[in-house]
Design an enzyme around this catalytic site. Structure first.
Site, short mmCIF file in Angstrom:
data_model
loop_
_atom_site.label_atom_id
_atom_site.label_comp_id
_atom_site.label_asym_id
_atom_site.label_seq_id
_atom_site.Cartn_x
_atom_site.Cartn_y
_atom_site.Cartn_z
N ASP A 182 0.86 -1.32 -0.09
CA ASP A 182 -0.07 0.10 -0.23
C ASP A 182 1.09 1.22 -0.23
OD1 ASP A 182 -2.25 -1.27 0.01
OD2 ASP A 182 -2.65 -1.33 2.11
N GLU A 183 1.92 1.15 0.68
CA GLU A 183 2.98 2.32 0.65
C GLU A 183 3.70 2.74 -0.60
OE1 GLU A 183 6.71 3.59 3.29
OE2 GLU A 183 5.74 1.95 4.16
#
Length: 438
Positions: A182-183
């Protein structure tokens, strides 16, 4: 008398037509704006934003807390909304406090004061009439990932208590620990939004490379179906943004961030201190070097090997052995434009290859040549940075293992259009899109 009467009737009809046209256009414009606002904020938690402070323009806001290992930061984004167009970034307010949330692991209640202070900044920035329509979220990264599950949960519960007492809407999933993928996706969204590649235009998207302390990410939009078909299933993710479905190749390699990789090459094990008076002895350090290095709250004693073997060749062998078969190669990256951030940027600055403020471009071979030069010079002494030889050697090997040839050019930037290239902006869009879908 008949002519003036006809002229008067004609004039009356013209005026009526003009008035109806004006009303129709105002109604259409109002509906377009309303439709866009509903698209961004369609959720039972939100009311539609009020009219803009500036005539003819509509603004919305989003608040994202970045809870990192060394500090907590608040990003308050103002978006300009236009009919039938993607939102544009109007401005960003940023403030950071130290220490990070993880510092309060043994006394979670104490984390509230800093969060409340940052929320005051948000209240001073967002017009009160729009508090009820401004989404609020917190994403925690490495600091909380490394904590035992129970301690991390208690900290996040305290954050939710603070958010519950605020005037900004949120959901149970507004507060969470962000995983590495997600980062990477969020950073990719940020970069391509700022470059104009997400606005439905013909601007091609770019790939993103991020090298943190504990993990490293690679994210790009595959143009070749073969990339999707031949990649591991967990390397491919799909999502919808601005009414366009996107498929990304994205993976986070935990343990291959620069600090974790440095420890592994030196011969240490993450989270396990060296017992007694033992030292980590490495050919990647200058022969006369002796010193201490702290990583993840563990202090290591380090020493260089005796002079004899060339430092670069010996260090290269250690790095290649450490990274062997731990990285997936993506052939398509050879043809794509890529931006690189974090330690890729910092070490290029250390070499003098790019300007510290403005960034620049370099080739993978520049890292290789830099590593050879620094390692050679270290045979006569450690210099100001005893780890530079190791770090550059690792970066040069990592890039090649990821599929980048020596002549591949990378762009390095801390800001694009004067906006920080962090994951926060992308995560805010990602969260707002999830609100719209649900």
């Amino acid at each position: 008398m008949k002519i003036p009467k006809l002229a008067f009737i004609f004039l009356l009809v013209v005026c009526l037509v003009l008035y109806l046209t004006y009303v129709k256009r105002r109604f259409e414009n109002r509906n377009m704006t309303k439709s866009l606002l509903e698209q961004l904020y369609r959720t039972d938690l939100h009311k539609r934003p009020t009219s803009a402070e500036v005539v003819g323009e509509t603004f919305s806001y989003g608040i994202m807390f970045d809870a990192g290992s060394t500090g907590t930061r608040i990003h308050i984004f103002q978006f300009k909304l236009e009919p039938n167009a993607s939102p544009k970034l109007g401005s960003e307010i940023f403030k950071a406090i130290k220490p990070g949330l993880s510092a309060y692991a043994d006394d979670p209640e104490k984390c509230k004061a800093g969060l409340l202070a940052l929320l005051e900044v948000a209240k001073q920035t967002v017009p009160p009439a729009q508090w009820s329509s401004t989404p609020l979220a917190l994403r925690a990264t490495a600091g909380l990932r490394l904590l035992p599950g129970e301690k991390a949960t208690h900290l996040l519960d305290k954050v939710r208590e603070v958010f519950d007492a605020s005037s900004f809407p949120h959901r149970p999933d507004s507060v969470s620990i962000m995983d590495g993928t997600d980062e990477g996706v969020s950073a990719w969204i940020t970069v391509n939004f700022l470059l104009g590649g997400l606005h439905g235009s013909k601007v091609p998207t770019v790939g993103m490379l991020d090298l943190g302390g504990g993990s490293t990410q690679i994210t790009f939009s595959p143009q070749d179906e073969k990339t999707i078909q031949t990649s591991p299933i967990d390397y491919v993710t799909s999502f919808q943004m601005f009414n366009i479905s996107r498929t990304l190749y994205s993976h986070s390699y935990l343990g291959l961030g620069l600090m974790s990789a440095r420890l592994a090459v030196l011969g240490g094990v993450e989270g396990q201190p060296v017992g007694g008076s033992q030292e980590l002895v490495s050919p990647c350090l200058a022969p006369d070097y002796t010193g201490e290095w702290e990583h993840a709250e563990v202090t290591y004693t380090l020493k260089g090997q005796k002079a004899g073997e060339p430092i670069y060749e010996s260090c290269l062998s250690k790095v290649e052995k450490m990274i062997y078969k731990r990285v997936q190669k993506a052939e398509e990256v050879k043809q794509m434009e890529f931006y690189a951030f974090s330690y890729y940027y910092d070490r290029a600055v250390d070499l003098g290859l790019i300007d510290e403020k403005n960034g620049g471009s370099l080739r993978v071979s520049n890292y290789v040549d830099g590593a050879k030069s620094v390692c050679k010079n270290m045979e006569a002494g450690a210099g100001e940075n005893p780890f530079l030889c190791l770090d550059l050697t690792y970066i040069s090997v990592l890039l090649q293992e990821l599929g980048f040839p020596l002549d591949k050019e990378l762009k390095l930037a801390r800001k694009i259009n004067d906006v920080e290239t962090s994951w926060a902006l992308g995560a805010t869009f990602y969260y707002m899109e999830s609100l719209r879908r649900h």
